[in-house]
Design an enzyme around this catalytic site. Sequence first.
Site, PDB file in Angstrom:
ATOM      1  N   LYS A  44       0.856  -1.186   0.000  1.00  0.00           N
ATOM      2  CA  LYS A  44       0.000   0.000   0.000  1.00  0.00           C
ATOM      3  C   LYS A  44       0.893   1.238   0.000  1.00  0.00           C
ATOM      4  O   LYS A  44       1.937   1.264   0.679  1.00  0.00           O
ATOM      5  CB  LYS A  44      -0.874  -0.005   1.272  1.00  0.00           C
ATOM      6  CG  LYS A  44      -1.586   1.307   1.575  1.00  0.00           C
ATOM      7  CD  LYS A  44      -2.633   1.665   0.541  1.00  0.00           C
ATOM      8  CE  LYS A  44      -3.256   3.038   0.796  1.00  0.00           C
ATOM      9  NZ  LYS A  44      -4.196   3.438  -0.265  1.00  0.00           N
ATOM     10  N   CYS A 129      -2.608  10.133  -6.110  1.00  0.00           N
ATOM     11  CA  CYS A 129      -3.677   9.834  -5.157  1.00  0.00           C
ATOM     12  C   CYS A 129      -4.750  10.917  -5.294  1.00  0.00           C
ATOM     13  O   CYS A 129      -4.480  12.098  -5.090  1.00  0.00           O
ATOM     14  CB  CYS A 129      -3.183   9.788  -3.722  1.00  0.00           C
ATOM     15  SG  CYS A 129      -4.546   9.412  -2.576  1.00  0.00           S
TER      16      CYS A 129
HETATM   17  C1  LIG Z   1      -2.562   6.448  -2.384  1.00  0.00           C
HETATM   18  C2  LIG Z   1      -3.832   6.807  -2.329  1.00  0.00           C
HETATM   19  C3  LIG Z   1      -4.850   6.294  -3.255  1.00  0.00           C
HETATM   20  C4  LIG Z   1      -6.096   5.967  -2.795  1.00  0.00           C
HETATM   21  C5  LIG Z   1      -6.517   6.180  -1.390  1.00  0.00           C
HETATM   22  O1  LIG Z   1      -5.811   5.746  -0.446  1.00  0.00           O
HETATM   23  O2  LIG Z   1      -7.588   6.827  -1.242  1.00  0.00           O
HETATM   24  N1  LIG Z   1      -7.047   5.509  -3.640  1.00  0.00           N
HETATM   25  C6  LIG Z   1      -6.789   5.343  -4.989  1.00  0.00           C
HETATM   26  O3  LIG Z   1      -7.676   4.925  -5.772  1.00  0.00           O
HETATM   27  N2  LIG Z   1      -5.550   5.640  -5.457  1.00  0.00           N
HETATM   28  C7  LIG Z   1      -4.567   6.116  -4.659  1.00  0.00           C
HETATM   29  O4  LIG Z   1      -3.462   6.374  -5.174  1.00  0.00           O
END
Ligand SMILES: C=Cc1c(C(=O)O)[nH]c(=O)[nH]c1=O
Length: 310
Positions: A44, A129
């Site tokens: 993550k 993000c």
């Molecule tokens: C790193 C945060 C991201 C997130 C998130 O943690 O909200 N959701 C996504 O679809 N892509 C992202 O790059």
Amino acid sequence: VDLAVAWLGIQMDNPLINASGVMCRTVEELEALRHSAAGALITKSCTLEPRKGNPEPRYASTALGSINSMGLPNAGYRYYLDYARRYDHEHGKPLLMSVSGMSLEDNLEMMAAFDEAALPVLVELNLSCPNLPGKPQIGYDFEASARLLAEVSKVYRRPFGVKLPPYFDPVHFGEMADVLDGCPSIGFVTCINSIGNGLVIDLERESVVIRPKDGLGGIGGDYVLPTALANVREFARRLPGRHVIGCGGIRSGREAFMHILAGATVVQVGTCLYEEGPACLARIRDELVYLMQDKGYRTLTDFRGRLRTL
Ligand SMILES: C=Cc1c(C(=O)O)[nH]c(=O)[nH]c1=O
């Protein structure tokens, strides 16, 4: 049929990776992926300090995919760096690490720490993000992206990759490709992140389906496949010396094949993995094998990047 891929110094026995953010926030999730059919795994996106993320509900699935506004919940970079230090890189599957600092300074501090650790991992720097209230996606600011990559290249002295948002205009494909072309350290680009700030409506309740940002969130799944394929093909064309990781809309061997046909070296699975669990990776792998057999291909190089135009 042989699904093996060798790229940027890593060997994978198949081209399937989880999309960063899905099933990869805890050691338990990462270990489940490591024991799945995944050819490699990615953590993550991490920040300098741990984050709880946005208020729930922050993920919802629909018939055609998903919407999420997780808000970058993660255990902090030290947790993932510690996992990488203990990881059996020699015998295990390749490990990729996603980094998504809340500021330039945070990104530089984390990248310097990864450089210092000198682990045989590939780093994917997240420029996209879409779910941090008040923060724009760096990937849509070409000057800021160029500055960030130049600074990161000074503290992280090995090849790394970037996770890009989707672009929707040839001028923007060109501008971002120029930024990446100007950064020799970029070994790969991952196209695409979720399509930012979509709105899913529940008709019965006449309501949004996630709490953050009054219902706005990143869209994934079937909705994004054509956009993902376009970004893969356009960046693969513009950056012939770098690898493209295809991400977006993969839920069977068919879409995995399409991404590779469009030029992807390897592919990442997000929404489908979230919905179905790690078993989907063995299914998708087998479907890709059968499809290749039907078409008479023996290896991925037999068709990678060979998308015909009319
Ligand atoms: C790193 C945060 C991201 C997130 C998130 O943690 O909200 N959701 C996504 O679809 N892509 C992202 O790059």
